[in-house]
Design a protein around this motif. Structure first.
Motif, mmCIF file in Angstrom:
data_model
loop_
_atom_site.group_PDB
_atom_site.id
_atom_site.type_symbol
_atom_site.label_atom_id
_atom_site.label_comp_id
_atom_site.label_asym_id
_atom_site.label_seq_id
_atom_site.Cartn_x
_atom_site.Cartn_y
_atom_site.Cartn_z
ATOM 1 N N ASP A 176 0.846 -1.200 0.000
ATOM 2 C CA ASP A 176 0.000 0.000 0.000
ATOM 3 C C ASP A 176 0.882 1.251 0.000
ATOM 4 N N VAL A 197 -5.538 -9.232 -1.175
ATOM 5 C CA VAL A 197 -5.915 -7.953 -0.580
ATOM 6 C C VAL A 197 -7.181 -7.471 -1.278
ATOM 7 N N ASP A 198 -8.243 -7.283 -0.510
ATOM 8 C CA ASP A 198 -9.525 -6.809 -1.062
ATOM 9 C C ASP A 198 -9.952 -7.605 -2.300
#
Length: 196
Positions: free
Chosen positions: A108, A157-158
């Protein structure tokens, strides 16, 4: 082996199966590691240990970028509509992200400009499902996956799957780009260094 060093003692059959290579390739690789001093006999039961892992990682970065990735490249693409519109549509288990976008997923930290997509899908399915079109200058490099997804601890992730951190690291390092090198260090410290 760099991701899971204990696998050096796995059977050749198992290594071939999870790596999608022949038994002969596994045998040649293990013999090469022993000959070049990257693996040593550890005990009387013929157990081996991977050594000089940092040096081996450096060799692997060049090998991955100069031999492995070009051999599995399906081409360059671009999104048919706005640049990032379909990124979230490409997900597990058939496809995962490497390179800058994969780095963004696991750190991120990076704002990606280029994409690496690893997939088991064919070109026609990719183009129709994800609305991407061939473009020799496109920002999406598509590769056939050269591993079995269940054999690795891929990061989700997501709803999006990142390629193995070791591969993402190798791609970032090879660019020589300062922002990619900074992100590669984060990946190294969190995902790679603990196994070296």
């Amino acid at each position: 082996l760099l991701q899971n060093p204990e696998m050096i003692n796995s059977t050749y059959e198992n290594l071939a199966a999870i790596s999608c290579v022949s038994l002969g390739s596994v045998s040649k690789t293990i013999k090469g590691l022993l000959k070049e001093g990257y693996a040593v006999k550890w005990d009387k039961e013929k157990k081996y240990q991977l050594v000089k892992r940092n040096e081996l990682l450096e060799k692997w970065i060049a090998l991955a970028n100069e031999k492995i990735l070009p051999a599995h490249k399906m081409g360059n693409y671009r999104f048919a509509t706005s640049e990032h519109s379909n990124v979230k549509d490409i997900g597990p288990p058939e496809s995962c992200w490497g390179g800058e976008y994969g780095a963004k997923l696991i750190t991120d930290y990076l704002n990606p400009e280029n994409y690496s997509l690893f997939t088991i899908r064919d070109k026609a399915t990719l183009m129709s499902t994800f609305r991407i079109v061939p473009d020799s200058n496109g920002s999406i490099s598509v590769y056939k996956s050269f591993w079995k997804p269940e054999s690795l601890n891929l990061i989700i992730v997501d709803g999006e799957m990142a390629a193995p951190p070791l591969l993402i690291y190798a791609e970032l390092i090879y660019t020589g780009n300062d922002r990619n090198l900074e992100t590669a260090k984060l990946i190294f410290d969190e995902h790679i260094k603990p196994n070296l």
